[in-house]
Scaffold this active site. Sequence first.
Site, PDB file in Angstrom:
ATOM      1  N   TYR A  71      64.198  76.244  35.121  1.00  0.00           N
ATOM      2  CA  TYR A  71      64.967  75.182  34.472  1.00  0.00           C
ATOM      3  C   TYR A  71      64.137  74.493  33.395  1.00  0.00           C
ATOM      4  CZ  TYR A  71      67.661  70.860  33.920  1.00  0.00           C
ATOM      5  OH  TYR A  71      68.369  69.800  33.407  1.00  0.00           O
TER       6      TYR A  71
ATOM      7  N   GLY B 157      67.288  61.881  32.847  1.00  0.00           N
ATOM      8  CA  GLY B 157      66.403  61.970  33.993  1.00  0.00           C
ATOM      9  C   GLY B 157      67.187  62.352  35.235  1.00  0.00           C
TER      10      GLY B 157
ATOM     11  N   GLY C 173      73.221  60.670  38.778  1.00  0.00           N
ATOM     12  CA  GLY C 173      73.952  60.754  40.041  1.00  0.00           C
ATOM     13  C   GLY C 173      75.179  61.626  39.950  1.00  0.00           C
TER      14      GLY C 173
END
Length: 262
Positions: free
Chosen positions: A158, A189, A192
């Site tokens: 990734y 970053g 959620g």
Amino acid sequence: MTENQNRVAPVTGAAQGIGRGIALRLAQDGYDVAIADLDFQKEKGEGVVKEIEELGRKAVFVALDVTDKDAFEKAVDTTAEALGGLHTLVNNAGIAQVKPILEVTEEELEKIYRINVHSVFFGIQAAVRKFEEQGVKGKIVNAASIAAVKGFPILSAYSSTKFAVRGITQAAAQELAPKGHTVNAYAPGIVGTGMWDLIDEKLHEVNGKPIGQNLKENVDSIALGRIETPEDVAGVVSFFADERSDYVTGQVLLVDGGMLYN
């Protein structure tokens, strides 16, 4: 914003998560938006279309496999035909992979590179073709990550794809600047969404920590003290898609609440 009236943007991977947040924010900014996602996401995508229409903007769901160059070209044409043009492309679609570097398979590398890297090339190529046809100075906004600035263990594949997106963004910005097009990227970053639920689960399998603990430890490292939302990311994309960023190109902007400092 009146400046953005009648502007059009396809957002890849927009049926849910960060892509949905970006699509809704662009609609709030006055964009008409194509929700470009895999065909099996059509029901969710049509839901986002309805949300955008409730905001008073036009929207359409466009089935797209971002790893298929021809499909990307057709999706751009479909967007322009349905919504009246093309002014911005958001290359948002992407996947994560959590695995020790010694265990990553050739097939897994091929899959993540097709989705996270090849699609960015295909999107840029398709969008610029359409910009040129229209005589538009367009904007391209790519999905990078904090992993485009710092490589993370157990996220080697990734991280490498996001470093690639950063390089593509810088190179494309220089090549396309003489045509008046800008190319930038956003670097989230810990957001959620379902992607981080998957990362937390995979980290649990690797390091044995209870489900939720890896996520909590990472969130605890954020200076602003909370997990990131899709709306936080969408605010940066809104800037890159707007005339306020006309003199900004080749940049990868961290939007991580204070995790990395570049």
